[in-house]
Motif scaffolding. Sequence first.
Motif, PDB file in Angstrom:
ATOM      1  N   GLU A 111     -10.816  -0.649  -5.211  1.00  0.00           N
ATOM      2  CA  GLU A 111     -12.222  -0.798  -5.466  1.00  0.00           C
ATOM      3  C   GLU A 111     -13.281   0.122  -4.575  1.00  0.00           C
ATOM      4  O   GLU A 111     -14.160   0.654  -5.057  1.00  0.00           O
ATOM      5  CB  GLU A 111     -12.818  -2.425  -5.097  1.00  0.00           C
ATOM      6  N   GLN A 112     -12.664   0.432  -3.428  1.00  0.00           N
ATOM      7  CA  GLN A 112     -13.347   1.244  -2.332  1.00  0.00           C
ATOM      8  C   GLN A 112     -13.091   2.631  -2.467  1.00  0.00           C
ATOM      9  O   GLN A 112     -13.806   3.673  -2.031  1.00  0.00           O
ATOM     10  CB  GLN A 112     -13.428   0.793  -0.848  1.00  0.00           C
ATOM     11  N   GLY A 113     -11.693   3.054  -2.893  1.00  0.00           N
ATOM     12  CA  GLY A 113     -11.199   4.280  -2.787  1.00  0.00           C
ATOM     13  C   GLY A 113     -10.734   4.445  -1.370  1.00  0.00           C
ATOM     14  O   GLY A 113     -11.441   3.906  -0.485  1.00  0.00           O
ATOM     15  N   PRO A 114      -9.987   5.400  -0.962  1.00  0.00           N
ATOM     16  CA  PRO A 114      -9.852   5.742   0.747  1.00  0.00           C
ATOM     17  C   PRO A 114     -11.076   6.439   1.235  1.00  0.00           C
ATOM     18  O   PRO A 114     -11.074   7.609   1.165  1.00  0.00           O
ATOM     19  CB  PRO A 114      -8.559   6.455   0.658  1.00  0.00           C
ATOM     20  N   ALA A 115     -11.934   5.812   1.623  1.00  0.00           N
ATOM     21  CA  ALA A 115     -13.293   6.534   2.214  1.00  0.00           C
ATOM     22  C   ALA A 115     -12.985   7.276   3.466  1.00  0.00           C
ATOM     23  O   ALA A 115     -13.274   8.203   4.023  1.00  0.00           O
ATOM     24  CB  ALA A 115     -14.340   5.171   2.771  1.00  0.00           C
ATOM     25  N   ASP A 116     -12.009   6.927   3.901  1.00  0.00           N
ATOM     26  CA  ASP A 116     -11.238   7.412   5.413  1.00  0.00           C
ATOM     27  C   ASP A 116     -10.027   8.470   4.827  1.00  0.00           C
ATOM     28  O   ASP A 116      -9.121   8.379   5.498  1.00  0.00           O
ATOM     29  CB  ASP A 116     -10.999   6.503   6.213  1.00  0.00           C
ATOM     30  N   ILE A 119      -7.622   9.767   7.497  1.00  0.00           N
ATOM     31  CA  ILE A 119      -7.034   9.166   8.368  1.00  0.00           C
ATOM     32  C   ILE A 119      -5.842   8.160   7.996  1.00  0.00           C
ATOM     33  O   ILE A 119      -5.185   7.700   8.418  1.00  0.00           O
ATOM     34  CB  ILE A 119      -7.767   8.272   9.617  1.00  0.00           C
ATOM     35  N   ILE A 120      -5.893   8.163   6.339  1.00  0.00           N
ATOM     36  CA  ILE A 120      -4.983   7.049   5.669  1.00  0.00           C
ATOM     37  C   ILE A 120      -3.618   7.366   6.085  1.00  0.00           C
ATOM     38  O   ILE A 120      -2.904   6.429   5.840  1.00  0.00           O
ATOM     39  CB  ILE A 120      -5.507   7.100   4.290  1.00  0.00           C
ATOM     40  N   PHE A 121      -3.340   8.488   6.288  1.00  0.00           N
ATOM     41  CA  PHE A 121      -1.614   8.851   6.606  1.00  0.00           C
ATOM     42  C   PHE A 121      -1.418   8.619   8.002  1.00  0.00           C
ATOM     43  O   PHE A 121      -0.276   9.024   8.457  1.00  0.00           O
ATOM     44  CB  PHE A 121      -1.504  10.102   5.947  1.00  0.00           C
ATOM     45  N   GLU A 122      -2.316   8.571   8.981  1.00  0.00           N
ATOM     46  CA  GLU A 122      -2.000   8.491  10.539  1.00  0.00           C
ATOM     47  C   GLU A 122      -1.547   6.689  10.764  1.00  0.00           C
ATOM     48  O   GLU A 122      -2.108   5.787  10.145  1.00  0.00           O
ATOM     49  CB  GLU A 122      -3.477   8.683  11.325  1.00  0.00           C
ATOM     50  N   ARG A 123      -0.697   6.990  11.703  1.00  0.00           N
ATOM     51  CA  ARG A 123       0.016   5.624  11.848  1.00  0.00           C
ATOM     52  C   ARG A 123      -0.958   4.663  12.544  1.00  0.00           C
ATOM     53  O   ARG A 123      -1.550   5.159  13.484  1.00  0.00           O
ATOM     54  CB  ARG A 123       1.304   6.203  13.011  1.00  0.00           C
ATOM     55  N   LEU A 146       0.973   3.694   4.344  1.00  0.00           N
ATOM     56  CA  LEU A 146       0.698   5.008   3.711  1.00  0.00           C
ATOM     57  C   LEU A 146       1.465   6.019   4.698  1.00  0.00           C
ATOM     58  O   LEU A 146       2.129   6.873   4.412  1.00  0.00           O
ATOM     59  CB  LEU A 146      -0.693   5.693   3.571  1.00  0.00           C
ATOM     60  N   TYR A 147       1.090   5.765   5.980  1.00  0.00           N
ATOM     61  CA  TYR A 147       2.226   6.544   7.061  1.00  0.00           C
ATOM     62  C   TYR A 147       3.789   6.215   6.786  1.00  0.00           C
ATOM     63  O   TYR A 147       4.357   7.420   6.594  1.00  0.00           O
ATOM     64  CB  TYR A 147       1.837   6.034   8.536  1.00  0.00           C
ATOM     65  N   VAL A 148       4.105   5.213   6.513  1.00  0.00           N
ATOM     66  CA  VAL A 148       5.829   5.005   6.390  1.00  0.00           C
ATOM     67  C   VAL A 148       6.012   5.748   5.011  1.00  0.00           C
ATOM     68  O   VAL A 148       6.905   6.284   5.000  1.00  0.00           O
ATOM     69  CB  VAL A 148       6.020   3.546   6.374  1.00  0.00           C
ATOM     70  N   ALA A 149       5.065   5.371   3.958  1.00  0.00           N
ATOM     71  CA  ALA A 149       5.439   6.145   2.572  1.00  0.00           C
ATOM     72  C   ALA A 149       5.545   7.478   2.696  1.00  0.00           C
ATOM     73  O   ALA A 149       6.418   8.250   2.182  1.00  0.00           O
ATOM     74  CB  ALA A 149       4.427   5.647   1.728  1.00  0.00           C
ATOM     75  N   ARG A 150       4.526   8.201   3.297  1.00  0.00           N
ATOM     76  CA  ARG A 150       4.410   9.618   3.529  1.00  0.00           C
ATOM     77  C   ARG A 150       5.961   9.929   4.422  1.00  0.00           C
ATOM     78  O   ARG A 150       6.432  11.083   4.058  1.00  0.00           O
ATOM     79  CB  ARG A 150       3.497  10.205   4.257  1.00  0.00           C
ATOM     80  N   GLN A 151       6.039   9.256   5.496  1.00  0.00           N
ATOM     81  CA  GLN A 151       7.325   9.627   6.401  1.00  0.00           C
ATOM     82  C   GLN A 151       8.693   9.520   5.468  1.00  0.00           C
ATOM     83  O   GLN A 151       9.596  10.468   5.646  1.00  0.00           O
ATOM     84  CB  GLN A 151       7.221   8.846   7.504  1.00  0.00           C
ATOM     85  N   ILE A 152       8.865   8.751   4.810  1.00  0.00           N
ATOM     86  CA  ILE A 152       9.752   8.440   3.770  1.00  0.00           C
ATOM     87  C   ILE A 152      10.168   9.696   2.615  1.00  0.00           C
ATOM     88  O   ILE A 152      11.318  10.183   2.653  1.00  0.00           O
ATOM     89  CB  ILE A 152       9.716   7.264   2.954  1.00  0.00           C
ATOM     90  N   ALA A 153       8.894   9.766   2.247  1.00  0.00           N
ATOM     91  CA  ALA A 153       8.870  11.076   1.311  1.00  0.00           C
ATOM     92  C   ALA A 153       9.618  12.302   2.058  1.00  0.00           C
ATOM     93  O   ALA A 153      10.165  13.133   1.335  1.00  0.00           O
ATOM     94  CB  ALA A 153       7.457  11.135   0.682  1.00  0.00           C
ATOM     95  N   ARG A 154       8.703  12.477   3.027  1.00  0.00           N
ATOM     96  CA  ARG A 154       9.178  13.766   3.802  1.00  0.00           C
ATOM     97  C   ARG A 154      10.714  13.813   4.381  1.00  0.00           C
ATOM     98  O   ARG A 154      11.425  14.811   4.392  1.00  0.00           O
ATOM     99  CB  ARG A 154       8.370  13.766   5.091  1.00  0.00           C
ATOM    100  N   ALA A 155      10.838  12.692   4.650  1.00  0.00           N
ATOM    101  CA  ALA A 155      12.436  12.262   5.022  1.00  0.00           C
ATOM    102  C   ALA A 155      13.617  12.875   3.836  1.00  0.00           C
ATOM    103  O   ALA A 155      14.784  13.233   4.004  1.00  0.00           O
ATOM    104  CB  ALA A 155      12.934  10.985   5.553  1.00  0.00           C
ATOM    105  N   HIS A 156      13.303  12.630   2.943  1.00  0.00           N
ATOM    106  CA  HIS A 156      13.716  13.089   1.542  1.00  0.00           C
ATOM    107  C   HIS A 156      13.514  14.401   1.072  1.00  0.00           C
ATOM    108  O   HIS A 156      14.035  14.820   0.066  1.00  0.00           O
ATOM    109  CB  HIS A 156      13.413  12.146   0.258  1.00  0.00           C
TER     110      HIS A 156
END
Length: 179
Positions: A111-116, A119-123, A146-156
């Motif tokens: 409902e808000q969308g990622p206003a930030d 920073i949304i991918f920061e731990r 989102l931090y973990v999701a991005r790190q998983i994607a990058r690890a792959h």
Amino acid sequence: LKSISDVQRRRRYRNMRLATNRLVQLTDNCLADSRLNAEGLTLQRDKVNVLDMVRSATEVVDRSERHRWRLSVNGEVGQHNLRSDVPVFADQAMLRIALSNLLDNAVKYSEQGPADADIIFERYRRHASQEEWGGGEDPGGTGLGLYVARQIARAHGGDLVLAHSSVEGSCFKLFIPGV
């Protein structure tokens, strides 16, 4: 629970199931975060079908009647009518965590969308101001999803990016190399 109605009982069981899922998800995120930051990370890669993984991940997330999801693969859009096999060579457990985190984030913050967005991918960073939630209830979270999701994607060998965001919703793109 004999003194309550069937409707109340089902509601309590649902709430217990959701609370259990949240604890499992938090534990998975903490363990994945530790594993991703450990030296000598080795992913246990197997051929997995991404569509099956997405469908499985949707079962873990608390969905409501007002939420919709749309899956597209290489420009082909659908939920159940996409081709049945989209293979990738991935660590199935880690990929499921990434997908669950993405879907959970979408339900919590749609409902808000990622206003930030910056920073949304920061731990451990999350949008925390109730004023910015429009006075509504803070959906909670640890700032790991989102931090973990991005790190998983990058690890792959892939990535996770915010493609666009507006009041109508946000679009994230998850890239995982195919087989």
